[in-house]
Design a protein around this motif. Sequence first.
Motif, short mmCIF file in Angstrom:
data_model
loop_
_atom_site.label_atom_id
_atom_site.label_comp_id
_atom_site.label_asym_id
_atom_site.label_seq_id
_atom_site.Cartn_x
_atom_site.Cartn_y
_atom_site.Cartn_z
N GLU A 175 2.44 11.60 1.85
CA GLU A 175 2.16 10.50 1.35
C GLU A 175 2.40 9.60 2.97
O GLU A 175 1.49 8.78 3.03
CB GLU A 175 3.61 10.61 1.06
CG GLU A 175 4.01 8.73 0.53
CD GLU A 175 5.63 8.80 0.12
OE1 GLU A 175 6.45 7.51 -0.10
OE2 GLU A 175 6.02 10.00 -0.51
N SER A 176 2.77 10.81 3.73
CA SER A 176 2.59 10.17 5.13
C SER A 176 0.97 9.73 6.19
O SER A 176 0.17 7.95 6.10
CB SER A 176 3.41 10.18 6.28
OG SER A 176 2.86 11.55 6.40
N ALA A 177 0.58 10.66 4.93
CA ALA A 177 -1.23 10.67 5.93
C ALA A 177 -1.95 9.26 4.93
O ALA A 177 -2.83 8.46 5.31
CB ALA A 177 -1.56 11.66 5.91
N HIS A 188 0.92 -1.23 0.11
CA HIS A 188 0.06 -0.30 -0.29
C HIS A 188 0.55 1.15 0.02
O HIS A 188 0.73 2.19 -0.80
CB HIS A 188 -0.97 0.05 1.31
CG HIS A 188 -1.81 1.12 1.74
ND1 HIS A 188 -2.08 1.62 2.71
CD2 HIS A 188 -2.86 1.94 -0.03
CE1 HIS A 188 -2.72 3.46 2.25
NE2 HIS A 188 -3.39 2.69 0.96
N ARG A 189 2.01 1.77 0.54
CA ARG A 189 2.72 2.86 1.25
C ARG A 189 3.32 2.64 -1.08
O ARG A 189 3.65 3.76 -0.78
CB ARG A 189 3.34 2.07 1.62
CG ARG A 189 3.57 2.44 3.57
CD ARG A 189 4.84 2.31 4.48
NE ARG A 189 5.46 1.15 4.07
CZ ARG A 189 5.21 0.10 5.35
NH1 ARG A 189 3.99 0.07 5.85
NH2 ARG A 189 6.43 -0.85 5.62
N GLN A 190 4.21 1.89 -0.91
CA GLN A 190 4.73 1.43 -2.48
C GLN A 190 3.38 1.90 -2.91
O GLN A 190 3.79 3.36 -4.18
CB GLN A 190 4.77 0.56 -3.35
CG GLN A 190 5.10 0.36 -4.79
CD GLN A 190 6.40 -0.68 -4.87
OE1 GLN A 190 6.01 -1.96 -4.60
NE2 GLN A 190 6.90 -0.59 -5.78
N ASP A 211 0.80 2.93 -13.88
CA ASP A 211 0.76 1.69 -14.69
C ASP A 211 0.64 1.02 -13.52
O ASP A 211 1.41 0.30 -13.31
CB ASP A 211 1.44 2.13 -15.56
CG ASP A 211 1.81 0.49 -16.25
OD1 ASP A 211 1.23 -0.78 -16.30
OD2 ASP A 211 1.92 1.00 -17.53
N LEU A 212 -0.63 -0.21 -13.17
CA LEU A 212 -0.74 -0.86 -12.46
C LEU A 212 0.54 -2.38 -12.48
O LEU A 212 0.84 -2.48 -11.81
CB LEU A 212 -2.17 -1.49 -12.30
CG LEU A 212 -2.85 -0.12 -11.60
CD1 LEU A 212 -4.08 -1.54 -11.53
CD2 LEU A 212 -2.57 -0.64 -10.23
N LEU A 213 0.58 -2.63 -13.70
CA LEU A 213 1.18 -3.54 -14.36
C LEU A 213 3.02 -3.44 -13.78
O LEU A 213 3.72 -4.18 -14.10
CB LEU A 213 0.98 -4.30 -16.06
CG LEU A 213 1.37 -5.41 -16.02
CD1 LEU A 213 0.75 -6.56 -15.52
CD2 LEU A 213 0.75 -5.88 -17.43
N ALA A 214 3.23 -2.33 -14.52
CA ALA A 214 4.23 -1.53 -14.50
C ALA A 214 5.01 -2.26 -13.05
O ALA A 214 5.97 -2.01 -12.66
CB ALA A 214 4.49 -0.38 -15.10
N LEU A 215 4.21 -0.77 -12.73
CA LEU A 215 4.29 -0.75 -10.61
C LEU A 215 4.14 -2.30 -10.18
O LEU A 215 5.21 -2.91 -9.29
CB LEU A 215 2.71 -0.27 -10.02
CG LEU A 215 3.37 0.33 -8.32
CD1 LEU A 215 4.33 0.74 -8.60
CD2 LEU A 215 2.27 0.87 -7.71
N ALA A 271 3.37 5.81 -5.56
CA ALA A 271 3.74 6.57 -6.91
C ALA A 271 2.10 7.35 -7.49
O ALA A 271 2.56 8.35 -8.08
CB ALA A 271 3.47 4.73 -7.23
N ALA A 272 0.97 6.46 -6.63
CA ALA A 272 -0.02 7.55 -6.59
C ALA A 272 -0.03 9.73 -7.02
O ALA A 272 -0.51 10.39 -7.18
CB ALA A 272 -1.54 6.93 -6.04
N LEU A 273 0.91 9.32 -5.56
CA LEU A 273 1.10 11.25 -5.39
C LEU A 273 2.12 11.74 -6.64
O LEU A 273 1.59 12.88 -6.35
CB LEU A 273 0.93 11.07 -4.61
CG LEU A 273 0.25 10.84 -3.11
CD1 LEU A 273 1.41 11.28 -1.40
CD2 LEU A 273 -0.44 11.94 -2.78
N ALA A 274 2.93 10.97 -6.95
CA ALA A 274 3.99 10.98 -7.92
C ALA A 274 2.86 11.47 -9.22
O ALA A 274 3.62 11.68 -10.01
CB ALA A 274 4.88 10.57 -8.12
N ASP A 275 2.08 10.35 -9.36
CA ASP A 275 1.96 10.47 -11.53
C ASP A 275 -0.04 10.62 -10.87
O ASP A 275 -0.27 10.17 -9.88
CB ASP A 275 2.11 9.42 -11.91
CG ASP A 275 2.54 9.40 -13.36
OD1 ASP A 275 1.46 10.71 -13.29
OD2 ASP A 275 2.68 8.74 -13.60
#
Length: 388
Positions: free
Chosen positions: A134-136, A68-70, A82-86, A74-78
């Motif tokens: 991100e932490s929240a 979940h943290r990963q 791309d789920l498959l790439a992640l 990623a979601a905050l940065a973009d």
Amino acid sequence: MFAERQLRAALTVLALSGLTLTTLQGTAGAADAPTTAAPATAGTSPVVSIEESTARALARSFAEPAWHRQVAKAALADEEVDLLALTATSAAKSAEEFRTTLVEAEADIAEAKGLGTDVGSLLRVGLAGKPVSESALARTSPLVASAPADDDADVVIAYDSAGNAHELDAEKVPERPVYVVGVDGQKALAAGLEVIDKELAAKGLGTLTAPGTNTTAAGTASVASTGFWTTRIKSISVADLKEPWFKGNAEVFTLVTGFGTDGKVRVDTVTMPYVDVENTTYYPGQILVNWSNYKYNLADAVLMEDDGDTNYSSLAKALAAVLLTVTDQGMYIPLVDAIIDAMPASWWTDDPDYVDSFYTLARETTGSRTGASANARMTLERYYVSAL
């Protein structure tokens, strides 16, 4: 329905341009307790069903905090991830398990949209709701949603990591962030228009040659040596994009039709990725009609919007079946009605939506034109593309 521009200004949410769902509205209270709401109902489109099952699987995978943290980072940065790439970069066990489901979902999405197996990954995830750090976000009990099958739905169903369904109010922005699963609309549209072009070319209703290339041998030499006249879009605006706010940005494309130099009906596809907010004027300078491809000095243009569920292979076959019955009578024949008649009734609900149409565009057509349905407005100009 809210315009995307209004949502950005009022909510400062992370826009998920190109996803089936980009902003989700609801209340914090609506998501506090699980609901017994059922998943997709019978008759739901394959694309909607795949998106929903992917959202449920992603939500369950968030039971592992590291994964979940990963995703949160990623979601905050973009705007869209791309789920498959992640999943390919994650060492988390739940990510590996989710990837197995995801690979199958990607294949099903490509098939449901009539695309080839080489289209690549299409499923994306992004954030909706009030922005957080991100932490929240990592500490928040995650909810994952996808777009409802009904554009007029009152609620949006989101899932938690235990697999429980939660009802979110479709009219209010959730107080907590919500992950949203959808299809990369622009990528799917680009691939889909290639499918249409190939199918129509195979039926003799278009060509796959470079822009400006005449289909006759003499015409090819002439165009190559002298250039060609086009009609170019100086500006364009659409009052209603036929897209509910929770579906996000539109994917607009145009079918330009007329009779080719061989006397057969010709259809050229034109993608308009910049048209994504209604009541907004765009200035693309984009070529709409290449007159070297047409026999008569008149053509039609039909603006459509991909609502997410389009099966491009089926669309191409439907267009070909109708347009092959239209023959050259030695004069210009409007083809807008033939294109509209080719669309199955179901496609007017949650598939390609009719936006507007422009009849009898000529090489000499310039200035402002309003579409037949008074929904779209274009300013056109003549533009000569000279040879190098």
